[in-house]
Scaffold this motif. Structure first.
Motif, mmCIF file in Angstrom:
data_model
loop_
_atom_site.group_PDB
_atom_site.id
_atom_site.type_symbol
_atom_site.label_atom_id
_atom_site.label_comp_id
_atom_site.label_asym_id
_atom_site.label_seq_id
_atom_site.Cartn_x
_atom_site.Cartn_y
_atom_site.Cartn_z
ATOM 1 N N THR A 110 -13.144 -18.102 -7.027
ATOM 2 C CA THR A 110 -14.105 -18.737 -6.124
ATOM 3 C C THR A 110 -14.695 -17.705 -5.166
ATOM 4 O OG1 THR A 110 -12.980 -20.859 -6.260
ATOM 5 C CG2 THR A 110 -14.377 -20.510 -4.357
ATOM 6 N N ASP A 162 -18.140 -23.590 -10.490
ATOM 7 C CA ASP A 162 -16.755 -23.359 -10.093
ATOM 8 C C ASP A 162 -15.863 -24.478 -10.628
ATOM 9 O OD1 ASP A 162 -14.480 -22.437 -8.965
ATOM 10 O OD2 ASP A 162 -15.220 -22.391 -6.906
ATOM 11 N N GLU A 163 -15.225 -24.224 -11.727
ATOM 12 C CA GLU A 163 -14.364 -25.204 -12.398
ATOM 13 C C GLU A 163 -15.027 -26.577 -12.455
ATOM 14 O OE1 GLU A 163 -10.278 -25.167 -11.290
ATOM 15 O OE2 GLU A 163 -10.329 -23.071 -10.686
ATOM 16 N N GLN A 207 -16.330 -26.511 -6.624
ATOM 17 C CA GLN A 207 -15.022 -26.932 -7.124
ATOM 18 C C GLN A 207 -14.695 -28.359 -6.649
ATOM 19 O OE1 GLN A 207 -12.090 -23.924 -6.421
ATOM 20 N NE2 GLN A 207 -10.557 -24.912 -7.678
HETATM 21 MG MG LIG Z 1 -11.358 -21.725 -6.773
#
Ligand SMILES: [Mg+2]
Ligand SMILES: Nc1ncnc2c1ncn2[C@@H]1O[C@H](COP(=O)(O)OP(=O)(O)OP(=O)(O)O)[C@@H](O)[C@H]1O
Lengths: 260, 260
Positions: free
Chosen positions: B53, B167-168, B91
């Motif tokens: 991140t 992010d994910e 995220q």
């Molecule tokens: Mg992260």
């Protein structure tokens, strides 16, 4: 469901209050035969009767008090919001100003009145200023709390999508802080009313506070005293519900900070 | 399929140190270098806490590097950000609770001052892409975690950004939705030739989607290896695929044993 529960508990309290009041009035006048019973705790029916006899005066004077309180509330809120945003813009300023802001609240309204009068030389402006002064602080502090509670990830989100500074305020910081602003207003509105009533008594010749003081000292129509007291209390309560009502209209349900 | 227009993102010996309250430093990225071509689909793959991140935030200009150089299409990340180069899927979904799903997706266009009619049209199109058309009037608090994540994906796509940072984005989704979104994201990538930087801790996901996998490991704060993946799309779980997955697994294991 939740509101009906609230209503039930409210009515239970009201009924209890009325019963105790009536009992006290009865004991004073019919059992103890206190000659001042009518002044200390008059029967509710007597109060109602004198309200009906004097309602025009009482409502007119309440309206005067209310309009000073409302003007003060508006000005105090505007100044409070502006100050909160200014402090949010500069951390150094926040550190420098916040302690003095807190200290300013230590000055009692009674001490403030002569200062204000000296400043404005105008009793009406002075009354508005007193109300504004008392509402300013809770509004400003709550608004600042809201502005400072915006999560970092939302800030990042706005920045990554290219938001300019004023857009971040307009679309994130201020909407996020509105529920906080309203919880400040819920404190401020009744305080503004109290301040306005107090300001009536200080130097003015009208307003519901003036009616209370005037009749308390035995002048004017004695019957106006208790109705005036009850109406002033109701004004405070009413202002709280008015703020709640406005909040319910303005803010979508999802983001209201629910009490309790 | 690939444009040969040089680097989209050029990362040169970047170091990032976070300092705690006591001033003690913690190296999260240690001399990381990485070149991402325009049109690349790069995965940043690594365990929790390895700095994925942080690297993504540095690329987006949300976080300052401690030392080193980075340029995005020849600009600083900040300038690139202000020029609306990025779409970002966070995220955590980072939605505004007081806006409906549609209003949330419209936000980046609103910041760019796209006319209302136009932005609603585009937002609806992206919402249908993530299968949320039926929910456009709902508030985020009424959605499941996976649905919120999909709103975040739609929002990142509305401005047709040149670089998509994710992010994910799929870690909160079920297998079925994931498979579908894999295909959608690949289709979008192939059609528009966007540059995608994709953070994940799922090896299969990285191999399935990207043409380059940057393997990051926890203890070193470095990129251990950049693996090229040249299996043709659409990728099935065939021998090549499984070999690639185990090759990447071995990189992790190598580091694991080295550090014992
Ligand atoms: Mg992260
Ligand atoms: N703002 C910050 N201040 C201090 N330390 C931070 C900060 N942000 C991240 N870190 C630290 O940097 C390290 C890497 O964090 P990062 O969020 O980049 O990890 P990640 O690879 O994204 O992990 P995950 O897969 O769990 O999201 C962590 O040890 C974290 O504690």
């Amino acid at each position: 469901m939740k509101t009906s529960k609230k209503l039930i508990s409210l009515s239970v309290w009201l009924i209890l209050f009325v019963l105790i009041w009536e009992a006290a009035a009865m004991v004073l006048s019919d059992i103890l035969h206190d000659p001042l019973a009518e002044k200390k705790v008059p029967k509710l029916l007597t109060i109602a009767k004198s309200f009906l006899e004097n309602y025009q005066v009482i409502l007119n004077q309440s309206f005067i008090t209310l309009s000073y309180a409302f003007s003060g509330l508006l000005i105090g809120t505007a100044l409070g919001v502006i100050l909160a945003i200014t402090l949010r813009l500069s951390k150094t300023l926040e550190k420098a100003v916040l302690p003095y802001l807190l200290a300013s609240q230590m000055v009692p309204i009674l001490g403030l009145a002569p200062i204000m009068f000296g400043l404005f030389k105008n009793i009406s402006a002075c009354r508005v200023a007193i109300c504004a002064y008392t509402t300013f602080f809770p509004v400003s502090l709550n608004m600042l709390l809201g502005l400072n509670s915006v999560p970092e990830n939302l800030n990042s989100m706005m920045r990554v999508f290219g938001a300019k500074k004023f857009q971040i305020y307009k679309k994130l910081l201020i909407p996020f802080s509105l529920p906080y602003l309203f919880s400040g207003l819920k404190i401020s509105a009744p305080v503004a009313i109290s301040a306005s009533i107090l300001a009536d008594t200080l130097s003015a010749k009208d307003g519901i506070g003036y009616v209370i003081i005037y009749t308390l000292y035995g002048a004017g129509t004695a019957g106006q005293f208790w109705p005036a007291i009850i109406v002033s209390a109701l004004l405070g309560v009413l202002s709280f519900f008015a703020v709640n009502f406005i909040e319910a209209i303005l803010l979508p349900k999802k983001i209201r900070v629910d009490e309790q | 399929m690939k444009k040969l227009s040089g680097y989209a993102i050029k990362i040169d010996n970047i170091t990032k140190v976070f300092y705690d309250a006591k001033g003690k430093g913690r190296v999260v990225l240690d001399n990381v270098s990485l070149n991402i071509n325009a049109g690349d689909f790069v995965s940043l793959l690594g365990p929790s806490g390895c700095g994925k991140t942080t690297l993504l935030r540095i690329i987006a200009g949300l976080e300052e590097k401690t030392s080193g150089g980075i340029s995005v299409f020849g600009m600083s990340p900040r300038d690139a950000r202000v020029k609306n180069t990025y779409g970002f899927v966070f995220q955590d979904p980072s939605l505004l609770e007081w806006r409906t799903v549609l209003e949330n997706v419209c936000l980046p266009l609103e910041l760019k001052k796209v006319p209302k009619k136009k932005r609603i049209e585009i937002a609806r199109e992206k919402l249908s892409l993530v299968d949320l058309s039926a929910y456009e009037k709902n508030y985020p608090s009424e959605l499941s975690g996976g649905m919120k994540q999909r709103v975040g994906i739609a929002r990142a796509l509305v401005t047709e950004p040149e670089i998509l940072l994710m992010d994910e984005p799929f870690s909160a989704l079920d297998e079925f939705t994931k498979e579908r979104l894999y295909n959608d994201i690949l289709r979008i990538w192939q059609k528009t030739n966007k540059t995608i930087v994709f953070v994940t801790h799922n090896i299969n996901e990285a191999v399935k989607l990207s043409n380059k996998v940057c393997v990051m490991t926890t203890n070193s704060a470095k990129i251990a290896k950049v693996a090229e993946i040249d299996i043709p799309y659409p990728r099935k779980r065939n021998v090549d695929f499984i070999n690639k997955v185990s090759e990447i697994k071995e990189i992790f294991e190598g580091y694991f044993y080295e550090n014992i």
